[in-house]
Scaffold this motif. Structure first.
Motif, short mmCIF file in Angstrom:
data_model
loop_
_atom_site.label_atom_id
_atom_site.label_comp_id
_atom_site.label_asym_id
_atom_site.label_seq_id
_atom_site.Cartn_x
_atom_site.Cartn_y
_atom_site.Cartn_z
N ASN A 151 -13.03 5.83 -1.79
CA ASN A 151 -11.90 4.90 -1.77
C ASN A 151 -11.40 4.86 -0.34
O ASN A 151 -11.17 5.90 0.26
N SER A 152 -11.23 3.67 0.18
CA SER A 152 -10.82 3.57 1.57
C SER A 152 -10.00 2.31 1.78
O SER A 152 -10.19 1.30 1.08
N GLU A 153 -9.12 2.40 2.73
CA GLU A 153 -8.37 1.23 3.15
C GLU A 153 -8.49 1.15 4.67
O GLU A 153 -8.12 2.10 5.38
N HIS A 154 -9.05 0.05 5.14
CA HIS A 154 -9.27 -0.12 6.57
C HIS A 154 -7.95 0.06 7.32
O HIS A 154 -6.95 -0.55 7.00
N GLY A 155 -7.96 0.92 8.32
CA GLY A 155 -6.77 1.18 9.13
C GLY A 155 -5.84 2.22 8.55
O GLY A 155 -4.87 2.62 9.19
N ILE A 156 -6.11 2.70 7.33
CA ILE A 156 -5.22 3.66 6.67
C ILE A 156 -5.90 5.01 6.46
O ILE A 156 -5.31 6.05 6.68
N GLY A 157 -7.16 4.99 6.03
CA GLY A 157 -7.87 6.24 5.80
C GLY A 157 -8.84 6.14 4.65
O GLY A 157 -8.97 5.10 4.00
N THR A 158 -9.49 7.26 4.39
CA THR A 158 -10.55 7.31 3.39
C THR A 158 -10.40 8.55 2.52
O THR A 158 -9.99 9.61 3.00
N ARG A 159 -10.76 8.40 1.26
CA ARG A 159 -10.84 9.52 0.33
C ARG A 159 -12.21 9.47 -0.31
O ARG A 159 -12.59 8.47 -0.92
N VAL A 160 -12.96 10.55 -0.13
CA VAL A 160 -14.27 10.70 -0.76
C VAL A 160 -14.12 11.81 -1.78
O VAL A 160 -13.56 12.86 -1.50
#
Length: 174
Positions: A151-160
Motif C-alpha cells: 500500500n503506498s501513496e505517492h509523496g506520503i510513504g509506503t507500507r509493505v
C-alpha cells in the motif's frame, strides 16, 4: 530463478528476527537521521514456525528499499496479528515495514513485483537496482504460504506487509 528453493522451517523467536533487523539497519537509519521504530504487539505469540534466514532476507529487502527511498521521517518495522482468524482460532502473524518515503504511484505497484521491472522512468531514475528484489521477496513469502501486499501513496510513504498463514503461528511459550 528456477523455482527450486528449499526452506528450513524451525520455531523462531519473533524477538530474535526483530533484533537482527534492528541491528542490521541501526547504522543506516541513524546515518540518514531517520527514526527507526521496531514494534512487536503484545498479543503475538513468542514464536513463529518459519525459515529465519529467509524471513530476514525478506525484511532486509523491504528495509533497504525504505532506507533508499526515505529522506526524512521514519521507518517502522512492526510485528502484529491480522484481524482474520483461522478455523483453529489462531490469527495470522503479519510483519509490516512502513516508511515516510517518496511512495509509489498506484499504477507502478504491480509493475515492481515483476522481475526486472522498476518504478519510474528508466531515463530519469535516481536509484540503482536490478528490479529483482521484490519479485524474489514475493517468492520467498509464497514459499512460507504467506502473502505480500503493498500500500503506498505517492509523496506520503509506503507500507509493505507480509501475512503468514495461521498454521505458522505457535502458541506462546511463556
Amino acid at each position: 530463478e528456477s523455482g527450486k528453493m528449499d526452506i528450513n522451517i524451525s520455531d523462531v523467536k519473533i524477538e530474535s528476527i526483530a533484533d537482527n533487523i534492528r541491528d542490521y539497519f541501526k547504522h543506516g537509519t541513524s546515518q540518514k537521521n531517520l527514526d527507526f521504530i521496531v514494534e512487536i504487539d503484545d498479543n503475538l505469540p513468542d514464536t513463529i514456525s518459519t525459515d529465519q534466514q529467509k524471513v530476514e532476507q525478506i525484511l532486509k529487502n523491504f528495509m533497504s528499499n525504505s532506507l533508499k527511498f526515505t529522506e526524512e521521517g521514519k521507518i517502522t518495522l512492526r510485528f502484529h496479528s491480522s484481524n482474520e482468524q483461522s478455523e483453529t482460532g489462531k490469527s495470522k502473524i503479519c510483519v509490516s515495514v512502513i516508511d515516510t518515503g517518496i511512495g509509489i504511484q498506484e499504477e507502478e505497484i504491480i509493475k515492481i513485483t515483476k522481475p526486472f521491472e522498476q518504478a519510474g522512468n528508466p531515463m530519469t531514475r535516481e536509484h540503482d537496482g536490478t528490479g529483482l528484489g521484490l519479485p524474489i521477496v514475493k517468492s520467498l513469502a509464497e514459499l512460507h504460504g504467506a502473502t505480500m501486499h503493498i500500500n503506498s501513496e505517492h509523496g506520503i510513504g509506503t507500507r509493505v506487509i507480509i501475512r503468514f498463514p495461521a498454521s505458522r503461528t505457535l502458541h506462546s511459550t511463556g
